[in-house]
Design a protein around this motif. Sequence first.
Motif, PDB file in Angstrom:
ATOM      1  N   TRP A 177       0.837  -1.212   0.000  1.00 21.85           N
ATOM      2  CA  TRP A 177       0.000   0.000   0.000  1.00 21.85           C
ATOM      3  C   TRP A 177       0.867   1.256   0.000  1.00 21.85           C
ATOM      4  N   THR A 179      -9.750  -1.525   1.899  1.00 27.50           N
ATOM      5  CA  THR A 179      -8.517  -2.302   1.832  1.00 27.50           C
ATOM      6  C   THR A 179      -8.394  -3.036   3.161  1.00 27.50           C
ATOM      7  N   PHE A 202      -5.406   6.739   2.590  1.00 22.04           N
ATOM      8  CA  PHE A 202      -6.472   6.050   1.861  1.00 22.04           C
ATOM      9  C   PHE A 202      -7.806   6.773   2.066  1.00 22.04           C
ATOM     10  N   THR A 240      -9.777   1.596   5.481  1.00 21.60           N
ATOM     11  CA  THR A 240      -8.750   0.580   5.699  1.00 21.60           C
ATOM     12  C   THR A 240      -9.091  -0.218   6.953  1.00 21.60           C
TER      13      THR A 240
END
Length: 546
Positions: A280, A300, A315, A323
């Motif tokens: 990531w 994710t 993110f 996440t």
Amino acid sequence: MLGQMMPTQLTITAIMRHALRHHGDREIVSVVADAPLFRTTYRDVFRRASMLAHALADAGVSAGERVATLAWNDHRHLEIYYASSCAGMVLHTLNPRLFPEQIAWIVNHAEDRCLFVDPAILPLAEALAPRLPSVRHWIVLTDTANMPDTPLPGAVSYEAFIEGRAADYDWPDLHEDTACSICYTSGTTGDPKGVVYSHRSTVLHAMAACMADVMGLTQRDTVLPVVPMFHANAWGVPYAAPMVGAKLVMPGPKLADGEFLHRLMESEKVTLSLGVPTIWMALLQYLEAAGKTLTSLQRTIVGGAACPPAIMQAFRDRHGVATHHAWGMTETSPLGTFNSLKQGMDALPEPDQDDIRARQGRGIFGVELKIVGDDGAELPWDGKAFGTLKVRGPWVCSGYFRLDAGTSHDTEGWFDTGDVANIDPDGYIQITDRTKDVIKSGGEWISSIELENTAVAHADVAEAAVIGVAHERWTERPLLLIVPKPGKTVDGEGLRRWFRGKVADWWIPDDVLVVDELPHTATGKLNKLALREAYADHKLPGSDPS
Ligand code: ADP
């Protein structure tokens, strides 16, 4: 009095049959050397798994024998997963990033009968072959037209191997306790150890993975496992996705290529992706540098190593992606805990939510957790007391392949994870370190993970590792190594000041070294062992130079 329900066995074959009936047309997209973006379906993959099962049986591989792979995430690997396990053989995924000596050791220990190898990994297989007497069949994962010249004895292409075989196989009725696959821990200390999964443990683990507060996988999802299929079965995705009928996107070998992953996510409209933090980091760095965003990704799942909060924030703030932190290990199939918020927590101020999300999550139904002190006594769930994390449950290993019982399990069957953790009153665990990575300073413990997370929160730091270095007064003191973001310079003293007020003063690393890159293990984690060896003689400022 006994229940009167059907004694239906929990087998991987049942997942395959279910997917065939309900999700046969659902798409699988696969990146392989002989087709940059190959499109297939569950129906076709399972039809070819039947052909492969015939080919394996005709090659003399019998039930219980190990079928090894040196392969990336693609549709052929998925076919091998199902053909071998459903035929009663034992799938053995090998990690091509291990040292060749370790791979040879593992193949010989498992006595693998045949080995499926990706063309890109062929040179490794060729070099190892003379040391692998148990392997009788070599199959190269490509078609006849692309079959490379190879000295591997009797090597055939995968497509030639399965060609002309019947597309239906009379799958045996397996007992659910039958072994379906084996995966070796990478053995950063001592020899690798084989974890043998059963059909039952794999099915239960996949069902648990699909729960709404876990991966929450549905038929409407498109899932991209960036975590390799040789790393604890890609965290169960190859079983969970067909169980619910999610579209699968298999990225092939280019797992650390941010640009490639972004393109794949956008073109295939991926909604859920899973991987270790370094993946990531690479993706987010690419997106930042290229000024790109993620438009379809919703979630994710990050595990395998502690996820720095900076990744979760990037993110969320830049891409609107949630996440979820997960914790587990090869020995736990691997899912042990998963982070999703409890009722009311989404109303908390953002920094408080971030603190919860940074923890590794709550125990998933099926996995019991406890933390114990040095005397073995259980410690309270107060978010402060920390000790060895122990687990128990139907997808936690009860021993290792061909190894006598050691110290990993206690008399009550609890498995010692080798991780140090605290558990808060809501049941969220926080891994503070691996037992062997914890820094022991003046009789107290310093969490290397917390220091690394703090360093990575600095805008100019791409990656950070903290190790303990010998110190004559305090036994050990923390040394911080960092890789700056491209084009940035970081000054060590400035970074030490950055820690002030963020961690206890006595936790602040004694020294900061700026390096071009950090070593990683075969599973993509920081290789602390290599760092400890490389910096064993490092003299910290202020320590005795003798
Ligand atoms: P290997 O020993 O090959 O790295 P595993 O993949 O089984 O094998 O690694 C499991 C270990 O990874 C755990 O014991 C733990 O130390 C670490 N780990 C896994 N997930 C996390 C996480 N979310 N946060 C911190 N550490 C983690």
